[in-house]
Design an enzyme around this catalytic site. Structure first.
Site, PDB file in Angstrom:
ATOM      1  N   PHE A 111       0.848  -1.193   0.000  1.00  0.00           N
ATOM      2  CA  PHE A 111       0.000   0.000   0.000  1.00  0.00           C
ATOM      3  C   PHE A 111       0.886   1.247   0.000  1.00  0.00           C
ATOM      4  O   PHE A 111       1.898   1.297   0.706  1.00  0.00           O
ATOM      5  CB  PHE A 111      -0.889  -0.016   1.249  1.00  0.00           C
ATOM      6  CG  PHE A 111      -2.021   0.958   1.199  1.00  0.00           C
ATOM      7  CD1 PHE A 111      -3.148   0.693   0.437  1.00  0.00           C
ATOM      8  CD2 PHE A 111      -1.974   2.144   1.916  1.00  0.00           C
ATOM      9  CE1 PHE A 111      -4.205   1.593   0.391  1.00  0.00           C
ATOM     10  CE2 PHE A 111      -3.016   3.050   1.867  1.00  0.00           C
ATOM     11  CZ  PHE A 111      -4.146   2.778   1.102  1.00  0.00           C
ATOM     12  N   TYR A 159     -10.765  -0.068  10.971  1.00  0.00           N
ATOM     13  CA  TYR A 159     -12.027   0.285  10.316  1.00  0.00           C
ATOM     14  C   TYR A 159     -12.411  -0.681   9.206  1.00  0.00           C
ATOM     15  O   TYR A 159     -13.471  -0.525   8.596  1.00  0.00           O
ATOM     16  CB  TYR A 159     -11.983   1.717   9.760  1.00  0.00           C
ATOM     17  CG  TYR A 159     -10.753   2.075   8.964  1.00  0.00           C
ATOM     18  CD1 TYR A 159     -10.586   1.648   7.661  1.00  0.00           C
ATOM     19  CD2 TYR A 159      -9.757   2.872   9.522  1.00  0.00           C
ATOM     20  CE1 TYR A 159      -9.464   1.985   6.926  1.00  0.00           C
ATOM     21  CE2 TYR A 159      -8.628   3.222   8.813  1.00  0.00           C
ATOM     22  CZ  TYR A 159      -8.482   2.767   7.505  1.00  0.00           C
ATOM     23  OH  TYR A 159      -7.359   3.100   6.779  1.00  0.00           O
ATOM     24  N   LYS A 160     -11.594  -1.689   8.953  1.00  0.00           N
ATOM     25  CA  LYS A 160     -11.943  -2.678   7.932  1.00  0.00           C
ATOM     26  C   LYS A 160     -12.690  -3.839   8.590  1.00  0.00           C
ATOM     27  O   LYS A 160     -13.845  -3.706   8.956  1.00  0.00           O
ATOM     28  CB  LYS A 160     -10.686  -3.134   7.200  1.00  0.00           C
ATOM     29  CG  LYS A 160      -9.937  -1.998   6.496  1.00  0.00           C
ATOM     30  CD  LYS A 160      -8.708  -2.516   5.772  1.00  0.00           C
ATOM     31  CE  LYS A 160      -7.836  -1.394   5.219  1.00  0.00           C
ATOM     32  NZ  LYS A 160      -8.500  -0.603   4.180  1.00  0.00           N
ATOM     33  N   ARG A 168     -12.420  -5.735  -6.216  1.00  0.00           N
ATOM     34  CA  ARG A 168     -12.259  -6.489  -4.970  1.00  0.00           C
ATOM     35  C   ARG A 168     -13.636  -6.777  -4.378  1.00  0.00           C
ATOM     36  O   ARG A 168     -14.492  -5.891  -4.317  1.00  0.00           O
ATOM     37  CB  ARG A 168     -11.436  -5.713  -3.944  1.00  0.00           C
ATOM     38  CG  ARG A 168     -10.011  -5.448  -4.320  1.00  0.00           C
ATOM     39  CD  ARG A 168      -9.202  -4.943  -3.145  1.00  0.00           C
ATOM     40  NE  ARG A 168      -9.838  -3.825  -2.449  1.00  0.00           N
ATOM     41  CZ  ARG A 168      -9.351  -3.248  -1.352  1.00  0.00           C
ATOM     42  NH1 ARG A 168      -8.233  -3.698  -0.812  1.00  0.00           N
ATOM     43  NH2 ARG A 168      -9.971  -2.232  -0.781  1.00  0.00           N
TER      44      ARG A 168
END
Length: 421
Positions: free
Chosen positions: A127, A231-232, A381
């Site tokens: 990332f 937060y995922k 995704r």
């Protein structure tokens, strides 16, 4: 096609985690498949946020030390709740900062370059924020040329042996993702840690795409440090506070970014100008904790404790296996490529599909009530999440995708990325 629906419904009847779906806010006729980007709000998370707001209302400044959830210790309390998710001891895990800030805090503290050993090993698929942080650290240390990137042979996955081959005597530290954010490949963290330590190299992992979907044994494996967002898969809400782990053998080091919440709590309010570093993971805090950005986790993490990570992982693998099997069966001839590894040991909690019109497909899916996300240049995704997605959700998602491909509905949309996805 009824055979797939029958299979999905049978699996749902056998699902021991099905009861958690009602705890989440799901829109009407929505199949939410983007939990690997932002998890949904749960009722327990909502209640815990409201409880903390009530503490503010009732106690004012005394909320720091009074009530059932004193704010002064909330970072440590959440660290304890996350410790089992990463396989570490409570005094090694903390909720604080953001992922990128925690990269700066951990890497800047643990990185001890010498004239001969100063390089930091990363990968070509990581990332961007991780790369930005590492490069800025190298720049600050005067080693702008010190980043070594492990290449990918196929543009989607990384070879364990290729990573190990680049662990030479010039490398001081390794930072890798646990799960690749595009393809969903799980790296062999245990083996990579063993090989790094054999060569005298420190190693850490970014767990953003594995925390809450893949079990870890960081302490057992000997991993030096790790960081993650919440937060995922952890469903902490947009911008919820990040987490970090540092093995206790490194707690004697002077932290790089010093702030008053990294001070020993017993002397913190002496207000001395000499930093009295905390003895445990608390030392990695910097400024005043973001209480409302942590509060939802108090409720969300209780569900993980109840459900159990092994049960979550088992269902996650079953969901993604069912989805890949169905895509291969019903979308044959549509040039849809499944990029994510099939082997359970190498697959995280989402899958990546490729198609030349992926951006248009992503937009068409959203128009039909399926929420995935797009990743450049040509990929979608899809993340069925164990706590709030059913096998019937997966069935409906793939059937909607089939309709889009059969009728070429993606041609009604621009084949380009939106602002977010």
């Amino acid at each position: 096609m009824n055979e797939w629906l029958d299979r999905a419904q049978e699996k749902d009847r056998e699902d021991k985690l099905a009861k958690y779906k009602k705890e989440f806010y799901l829109g009407e006729a929505i199949h939410y498949m983007d939990g690997n980007s932002l998890g949904l709000m749960s009722r327990p998370a909502e209640r815990s946020l409201l409880d903390v707001m009530e503490d503010w209302k009732q106690h004012g400044i005394d909320g720091w030390t009074r009530g059932d959830r004193p704010w002064f210790y909330m970072s440590e309390r959440l660290g304890e709740m996350m410790a089992d998710l990463v396989g570490a001891d409570a005094h090694e895990v903390l909720a604080t900062n953001s992922t990128t800030m925690n990269i700066h805090q951990t890497v800047r503290t643990l990185y001890q370059p010498t004239d001969d050993r100063y390089r930091i090993l990363v990968d070509d698929l990581n990332f961007p924020s991780d790369i930005y942080a590492v490069q800025s650290i190298l720049d600050d240390y005067g080693h702008s040329d010190g980043m070594v990137k492990v290449p990918s042979d196929d543009g989607h996955t990384l070879s364990t042996e290729a990573i190990i081959d680049r662990m030479d005597e010039s490398v001081a530290l390794v930072l890798l993702p646990s799960v690749l954010y595009r393809s969903g490949q799980v790296l062999e963290m245990k083996k990579l840690t063993e090989k790094a330590h054999e060569k005298g190299i420190l190693i850490g992992f970014d767990l953003c795409h594995s925390i809450g979907s893949v079990p870890h044994e960081l302490k057992k494996w000997g991993v030096d440090f790790a960081m993650w967002c919440t937060y995922k898969h952890l469903n902490g809400g947009p911008g919820s506070v990040g987490g970090l782990y540092v093995h206790e053998r490194h707690h004697n080091l002077a932290v790089s970014l010093k702030g008053w919440f990294g001070n020993n709590k017993e002397t913190q309010f002496d207000m001395a100008h000499t930093f009295d570093q905390a003895r445990d993971i608390s030392q990695y805090q910097v400024g005043t904790p973001h209480i409302f950005s942590m509060a939802p986790l108090l409720g969300s993490l209780k569900m993980f404790q109840e459900a159990g990570m092994m049960n979550i992982r088992r269902k996650s693998l079953e969901l993604t296996s069912f989805m890949m099997d169905m895509i291969e069966a019903v979308l044959e001839g549509h040039e849809v490529e499944i990029v994510t590894p099939r082997a359970h040991a190498h697959r995280g909690g989402h899958i990546l599909i490729g198609h030349p019109k992926a951006a248009g497909i992503n937009a068409a899916l959203k128009s039909k009530g399926v929420i995935p996300d797009f990743r450049a240049p040509n990929y979608v995704r899809i993340a069925p999440v164990a706590l709030y997605n059913s096998f019937e959700d997966v069935h409906h998602t793939v059937m909607i995708l089939k309709e889009i491909m059969d009728d070429r509905l993606y041609e009604q949309f621009d084949n380009k990325r939106g602002v977010i996805a």
